[in-house]
Design a protein around this motif. Structure first.
Motif, PDB file in Angstrom:
ATOM      1  N   MET A  93      27.718 -27.449  40.597  1.00  0.00           N
ATOM      2  CA  MET A  93      27.118 -26.378  41.412  1.00  0.00           C
ATOM      3  C   MET A  93      25.724 -25.981  40.915  1.00  0.00           C
ATOM      4  N   LYS A  94      25.191 -26.803  39.993  1.00  0.00           N
ATOM      5  CA  LYS A  94      23.808 -26.674  39.506  1.00  0.00           C
ATOM      6  C   LYS A  94      23.561 -25.349  38.789  1.00  0.00           C
ATOM      7  N   ALA A  95      24.497 -25.015  37.916  1.00  0.00           N
ATOM      8  CA  ALA A  95      24.253 -23.874  37.028  1.00  0.00           C
ATOM      9  C   ALA A  95      23.080 -24.208  36.116  1.00  0.00           C
ATOM     10  N   ASP A  96      22.379 -23.189  35.666  1.00  0.00           N
ATOM     11  CA  ASP A  96      21.199 -23.420  34.832  1.00  0.00           C
ATOM     12  C   ASP A  96      21.541 -23.579  33.355  1.00  0.00           C
ATOM     13  N   TYR A  97      22.697 -23.060  32.947  1.00  0.00           N
ATOM     14  CA  TYR A  97      23.069 -23.151  31.528  1.00  0.00           C
ATOM     15  C   TYR A  97      24.538 -22.760  31.393  1.00  0.00           C
ATOM     16  N   ILE A  98      25.190 -23.244  30.334  1.00  0.00           N
ATOM     17  CA  ILE A  98      26.578 -22.877  30.037  1.00  0.00           C
ATOM     18  C   ILE A  98      26.659 -22.505  28.562  1.00  0.00           C
ATOM     19  N   ILE A  99      27.302 -21.380  28.284  1.00  0.00           N
ATOM     20  CA  ILE A  99      27.575 -20.967  26.904  1.00  0.00           C
ATOM     21  C   ILE A  99      29.092 -20.888  26.743  1.00  0.00           C
ATOM     22  N   PHE A 100      29.581 -21.481  25.665  1.00  0.00           N
ATOM     23  CA  PHE A 100      31.017 -21.475  25.427  1.00  0.00           C
ATOM     24  C   PHE A 100      31.384 -20.405  24.408  1.00  0.00           C
ATOM     25  N   LYS A 101      32.441 -19.646  24.720  1.00  0.00           N
ATOM     26  CA  LYS A 101      32.963 -18.649  23.800  1.00  0.00           C
ATOM     27  C   LYS A 101      33.782 -19.346  22.707  1.00  0.00           C
ATOM     28  N   PRO A 102      33.736 -18.893  21.475  1.00  0.00           N
ATOM     29  CA  PRO A 102      32.866 -17.817  20.954  1.00  0.00           C
ATOM     30  C   PRO A 102      31.453 -18.341  20.753  1.00  0.00           C
ATOM     31  N   TYR A 103      30.470 -17.523  21.064  1.00  0.00           N
ATOM     32  CA  TYR A 103      29.075 -17.923  20.956  1.00  0.00           C
ATOM     33  C   TYR A 103      28.420 -17.133  19.825  1.00  0.00           C
ATOM     34  N   ASP A 104      27.283 -17.662  19.353  1.00  0.00           N
ATOM     35  CA  ASP A 104      26.578 -16.993  18.261  1.00  0.00           C
ATOM     36  C   ASP A 104      25.160 -16.649  18.686  1.00  0.00           C
ATOM     37  N   ARG A 105      24.385 -16.130  17.760  1.00  0.00           N
ATOM     38  CA  ARG A 105      23.016 -15.697  18.043  1.00  0.00           C
ATOM     39  C   ARG A 105      22.153 -16.866  18.519  1.00  0.00           C
ATOM     40  N   GLU A 106      22.335 -18.015  17.924  1.00  0.00           N
ATOM     41  CA  GLU A 106      21.527 -19.185  18.301  1.00  0.00           C
ATOM     42  C   GLU A 106      21.806 -19.589  19.749  1.00  0.00           C
ATOM     43  N   ASP A 107      23.060 -19.509  20.156  1.00  0.00           N
ATOM     44  CA  ASP A 107      23.402 -19.821  21.549  1.00  0.00           C
ATOM     45  C   ASP A 107      22.664 -18.885  22.505  1.00  0.00           C
ATOM     46  N   MET A 108      22.625 -17.610  22.174  1.00  0.00           N
ATOM     47  CA  MET A 108      21.965 -16.636  23.027  1.00  0.00           C
ATOM     48  C   MET A 108      20.463 -16.858  23.087  1.00  0.00           C
ATOM     49  N   GLU A 109      19.871 -17.206  21.957  1.00  0.00           N
ATOM     50  CA  GLU A 109      18.436 -17.471  21.930  1.00  0.00           C
ATOM     51  C   GLU A 109      18.088 -18.699  22.751  1.00  0.00           C
ATOM     52  N   ASP A 110      18.912 -19.753  22.652  1.00  0.00           N
ATOM     53  CA  ASP A 110      18.684 -20.957  23.459  1.00  0.00           C
ATOM     54  C   ASP A 110      18.790 -20.633  24.947  1.00  0.00           C
ATOM     55  N   MET A 111      19.806 -19.842  25.295  1.00  0.00           N
ATOM     56  CA  MET A 111      19.994 -19.448  26.683  1.00  0.00           C
ATOM     57  C   MET A 111      18.794 -18.683  27.204  1.00  0.00           C
ATOM     58  N   LEU A 112      18.308 -17.725  26.431  1.00  0.00           N
ATOM     59  CA  LEU A 112      17.187 -16.901  26.861  1.00  0.00           C
ATOM     60  C   LEU A 112      15.919 -17.735  27.008  1.00  0.00           C
ATOM     61  N   GLU A 113      15.681 -18.645  26.087  1.00  0.00           N
ATOM     62  CA  GLU A 113      14.482 -19.484  26.163  1.00  0.00           C
ATOM     63  C   GLU A 113      14.500 -20.337  27.432  1.00  0.00           C
ATOM     64  N   ARG A 114      15.652 -20.906  27.740  1.00  0.00           N
ATOM     65  CA  ARG A 114      15.754 -21.712  28.963  1.00  0.00           C
ATOM     66  C   ARG A 114      15.549 -20.840  30.202  1.00  0.00           C
ATOM     67  N   ALA A 115      16.143 -19.650  30.207  1.00  0.00           N
ATOM     68  CA  ALA A 115      15.996 -18.759  31.352  1.00  0.00           C
ATOM     69  C   ALA A 115      14.541 -18.359  31.562  1.00  0.00           C
ATOM     70  N   LYS A 116      13.835 -18.077  30.491  1.00  0.00           N
ATOM     71  CA  LYS A 116      12.425 -17.701  30.595  1.00  0.00           C
ATOM     72  C   LYS A 116      11.594 -18.842  31.177  1.00  0.00           C
ATOM     73  N   LEU A 117      11.855 -20.070  30.728  1.00  0.00           N
ATOM     74  CA  LEU A 117      11.124 -21.225  31.253  1.00  0.00           C
ATOM     75  C   LEU A 117      11.391 -21.409  32.738  1.00  0.00           C
ATOM     76  N   LEU A 118      12.661 -21.273  33.138  1.00  0.00           N
ATOM     77  CA  LEU A 118      13.002 -21.411  34.551  1.00  0.00           C
ATOM     78  C   LEU A 118      12.331 -20.326  35.382  1.00  0.00           C
ATOM     79  N   HIS A 119      12.317 -19.114  34.871  1.00  0.00           N
ATOM     80  CA  HIS A 119      11.716 -17.992  35.597  1.00  0.00           C
ATOM     81  C   HIS A 119      10.219 -18.221  35.803  1.00  0.00           C
TER      82      HIS A 119
END
Length: 273
Positions: A93-119
């Motif tokens: 369904m063309k999600a932009d990113y997936i994070i698997f629980k349990p996640y850590d700080r690095e996962d969140m930073e990677d997610m945010l960086e990708r979201a910013k680039l897409l935006h």
């Protein structure tokens, strides 16, 4: 980025909100345990970014994501799930990113960086200013039209929000009903060519679609203060002060609807406080 969080577990929402607390690029504007409430919120507010659980009762995260994309095609979708089995469906369904629980700080930073680039990539080259005088910008630079009629024709196409503008409509709005009886005397063909030549000179010819007996602007390729206004963005709401394409008398009919919508959205924001 205006962000919503949707998870049927309140504790998971609180944990995610805590993880996002020191990320200034994320503005959390909604938290929901009910996907239907999240969808209703997205219909009434501008949402750039959605953090969604997948395994939820009723409407699951996949269905919610599809509904959010139907409301706003450029919304960034990130799934947060404890189940790797959902990864393939998320990719389909063309999600932009997936994070698997349990996640850590690095996962969140990677997610945010990708979201910013897409935006950033979603920012469009073409922008229309409609509150006050009408103007067009390409890559942030103002367009200088070949003639006043060419500019007015572009404004009329924007006023129609991408719907086809017939030759009759064009003549009636730009030259008046008297001229409509003798269309060849208006020079409308020259005006169409002047607009086409202007767009070509600025590398914007893809924006203009000519069809048999009509023409239109591909609004899906553009941004505008009007689109921001309709999406409920605060700056756009403030910038509309009752003037809309004010150099063109035919645009006056659109002002009442804009005033009414502004009053409704401001009233809703006040109630939500």
């Amino acid at each position: 980025m205006k962000t919503i969080i949707v998870d049927d577990m309140l504790l998971d929402i609180q944990l995610l909100e805590l993880k996002c607390a020191d990320m200034p690029d994320l503005e959390i504007i909604g938290k929901f345990t009910d996907p239907q409430e999240a969808m209703t919120f997205a219909q009434q507010n501008a949402v750039d970014f959605a953090l969604l659980d997948i395994d939820m009762p009723g409407m699951n995260g996949m269905d919610l994501a599809r509904n959010l994309r139907a409301i706003r095609s450029d919304i960034i979708i990130v799934f947060i799930t404890a189940h790797p089995k959902f990864a393939v469906d998320a990719l389909k369904m063309k999600a932009d990113y997936i994070i698997f629980k349990p996640y850590d700080r690095e996962d969140m930073e990677d997610m945010l960086e990708r979201a910013k680039l897409l935006h950033q990539r979603q920012k469009k080259r073409f922008y229309f200013h409609t509150f006050g005088d009408f103007d067009m910008f390409v890559d942030g630079n103002p367009i200088h039209f070949r003639s006043g009629k060419a500019k007015e024709l572009m404004a009329l196409c924007v006023f129609r929000e991408g719907r086809p503008v017939s030759i009759h409509d064009m003549i009636e709005h730009l030259w008046g009903e008297d001229a409509a009886a003798t269309p060849e005397n208006t020079g409308y063909r020259r005006t169409i060519k002047e607009l086409s030549d202007t767009l070509k000179a600025y590398g914007a010819e893809e924006l203009f679609a000519r069809e048999r007996g009509s023409l239109r602007v591909k609004m899906e390729l553009t941004d505008s203060d009007l689109q921001d206004f309709m999406n409920g963005k605060k700056d756009a709401l403030c910038s509309f002060q009752g003037a809309y394409m004010q150099q063109y008398s035919w645009a006056e009919e659109g002002i009442y609807a804009l005033v009414e919508r502004k009053e409704m959205m401001l009233s809703k924001k006040e109630q939500d406080k």
